[in-house]
Design an enzyme around this catalytic site. Structure first.
Site, short mmCIF file in Angstrom:
data_model
loop_
_atom_site.label_atom_id
_atom_site.label_comp_id
_atom_site.label_asym_id
_atom_site.label_seq_id
_atom_site.Cartn_x
_atom_site.Cartn_y
_atom_site.Cartn_z
N CYS A 177 -10.67 1.52 -29.73
CA CYS A 177 -11.99 2.09 -30.04
C CYS A 177 -12.83 2.27 -28.79
O CYS A 177 -13.84 1.57 -28.58
CB CYS A 177 -12.71 1.20 -31.03
SG CYS A 177 -11.79 1.11 -32.56
N GLY B 70 0.77 -1.24 0.00
CA GLY B 70 0.00 0.00 0.00
C GLY B 70 0.79 1.28 0.00
O GLY B 70 0.21 2.36 -0.14
N1 LLP Z 1 -0.92 -7.18 -0.54
C1 LLP Z 1 -2.19 -7.41 -0.90
C2 LLP Z 1 -2.99 -8.39 -0.17
C3 LLP Z 1 -2.73 -6.70 -1.99
O1 LLP Z 1 -4.00 -6.93 -2.33
C4 LLP Z 1 -1.95 -5.76 -2.68
C5 LLP Z 1 -2.48 -5.00 -3.81
C6 LLP Z 1 -0.60 -5.57 -2.27
C7 LLP Z 1 -0.13 -6.30 -1.19
C8 LLP Z 1 0.33 -4.61 -2.95
O2 LLP Z 1 -0.12 -3.32 -2.84
P1 LLP Z 1 0.81 -2.09 -3.28
O3 LLP Z 1 2.02 -2.10 -2.38
O4 LLP Z 1 1.19 -2.31 -4.69
O5 LLP Z 1 -0.05 -0.93 -3.09
N2 LLP Z 1 -4.40 -2.02 -9.85
C9 LLP Z 1 -4.39 -0.96 -8.84
C10 LLP Z 1 -3.80 -1.43 -7.53
C11 LLP Z 1 -4.47 -2.67 -6.96
C12 LLP Z 1 -3.82 -3.15 -5.70
C13 LLP Z 1 -4.30 -4.51 -5.35
N3 LLP Z 1 -3.70 -5.09 -4.18
C14 LLP Z 1 -3.65 0.24 -9.40
O6 LLP Z 1 -3.20 0.18 -10.54
O7 LLP Z 1 -3.54 1.25 -8.73
#
Ligand code: LLP
Length: 421
Positions: free
Chosen positions: A344, A240
């Site tokens: 498109c 996150g």
């Molecule tokens: N751990 C879990 C359980 C998760 O669901 C996620 C991301 C992470 C770790 C890693 O999160 P990060 O450090 O990358 O924030 N497609 C979206 C983001 C979806 C995140 C899903 N879960 C975007 O492009 O912003």
């Protein structure tokens, strides 16, 4: 910090001009910096060194095998969400004891494979899932290590689509239910070993405050359970951590650690982190070629060869990605353009209202901050083969995924003869 910088009038990735990669590999192409990836991982590890956490890179952010292998070689574990990602994690040589598995919809077969592989922990999101894991553990004649994913009902102040720790989201188990489950029903799950708790409250979070509030809530639960004699050893904080796309001022790894470490130490738990975006987000760009400059009524467009099928974040979340020419100062006259793809769909806009030079067809643009949730979310929509991926290390360039071909588009379709009679 990242390793995409302008030098002598050219955008470079480490020691290689981006323009050169675009010409050699073709476009659209994802281009990553080895040094940036490793630096970001190291930064997080250093910030948290006194706790020696298990840092599990989130495969969903970027699943390229070469990138996974590089991170695993540097000591990373992997956070997976499916049997497919388990397969990749094992192919990347990740020791199973460094793999954690979260998903609201784990299927029995995925659970079986994870148990058989001997992964570190399954992060469980519901009571029926616990029942399924219990049944699979009996069949596999193994104890199943589990952590309960807690939904702490904390607002993460990020995009609605990437907030995961509020009551109405599908993720995790609320605190009360979790406490009741552990204190009243845990004997129904004799094959499960409760390792601890998992949190993941959302993505692109720029402040430590929601993390702190979540830890405090789970901390209360841990303390109460310990009073009843339960050993809770691990806390997984999820991912996150936010990055800079535009003008955000996200916490640094060091600031994040300063806020979190004292709480974790007080709780006397071992820590797991699951960063995705923080490691790879600014370590990758998408390079695209200008096809047309189009002046419509009062509106200027640069039509480029990358579309929402290559990078869906702007269309899906209204996400901002900086767009820069690969040869930034080649022209003096500038104007405001929308940078649009060939797909498109009206949503196929990579960037709106950007002041850019008057580029000609054949010149290149780089879409920055595309290393996380870029290639992995790409598709073949509109009959578009997926882009190549290239990794730069110093002055060397490596193709780490070949561009799909038009034949690849036909590969999985089946045409039964009977349909044609
Ligand atoms: N751990 C879990 C359980 C998760 O669901 C996620 C991301 C992470 C770790 C890693 O999160 P990060 O450090 O990358 O924030 N497609 C979206 C983001 C979806 C995140 C899903 N879960 C975007 O492009 O912003």
């Amino acid at each position: 910090m990242h390793e995409f910088r302008v030098r002598k009038g050219h955008l470079y990735c480490e020691g290689v001009p981006v323009e050169r990669v675009a010409r050699a590999a073709g476009t659209p192409v994802y281009l990553y910096s080895y040094k940036t990836i490793v630096d970001h991982f190291t930064k997080l590890r250093t910030a948290f060194r006194e706790l020696a956490p298990l840092i599990c890179f989130s495969v969903k952010a970027n699943g390229n095998l070469a990138i996974l292998k590089v991170l695993v070689r540097h000591g990373a574990g992997l956070d997976i969400v499916s049997g497919g990602e388990l397969h990749k994690a094992l192919a990347a040589g990740c020791p199973p004891k460094r793999i954690v598995f979260a998903s609201v919809g784990k299927q029995p077969e995925e659970i079986r494979d994870a148990l058989r592989a001997g992964i570190f922990c399954l992060n469980v999101e519901s009571l029926p899932e616990l029942e399924t894991i219990q049944a699979e553990a009996v069949l596999a004649r193994r104890a199943a290590p589990v952590a309960l994913r807690i939904n702490p009902d904390v607002e993460a102040h990020t995009h609605r689509y990437i907030t995961t720790g509020i009551a109405e989201s599908k993720f995790g188990i609320d605190l009360e239910t979790a406490e009741r489950l552990i204190s009243r029903r845990w004997r129904e799950f004799p094959s499960l070993r409760l390792m601890g708790f998992h949190l993941h409250i959302g993505s692109q979070i720029t402040k430590a405050e929601p993390f702190i509030r979540s830890i405090k809530r789970v901390g209360g639960l841990i303390t109460r359970l310990r009073r009843r004699g339960l050993a809770i050893e691990w806390l997984n904080l999820g991912g996150g951590l936010g990055i800079v796309y535009k003008d955000e001022r996200p916490q640094t790894a060091a600031e994040f650690a300063r806020a979190v470490v004292p709480l974790v130490r007080r709780l006397q738990v071992r820590l797991i982190l699951e960063p995705g975006r923080f490691i790879v987000g600014n370590a990758g760009i998408l390079v695209t070629r200008v096809l047309y400059r189009k002046d419509a009524r009062g509106k200027r467009f640069l039509v480029v060869d990358a579309g929402m099928n290559d990078l869906i974040r702007p269309a899906l979340y209204g996400a901002y990605h900086e767009v820069v020419p690969t040869v930034p100062d080649s022209k003096t006259s500038r104007a405001v353009y929308d940078v649009v793809g060939p797909v498109c769909e009206s949503a196929d806009v990579l960037a709106r209202n950007r002041r850019l030079p008057r580029l000609e067809a054949g010149e290149h643009l780089a879409v920055l901050g595309a290393g996380a949730y870029g290639f992995v979310m790409s598709s073949n929509y509109n009959g578009r083969p997926r882009a190549a991926e290239v990794l730069v290390r110093g002055t060397r360039t490596f193709v780490i995924r070949r561009r799909e071909t038009k034949d690849d588009l036909l590969r999985y379709d089946l045409v039964p003869q009977e349909l044609l009679t």
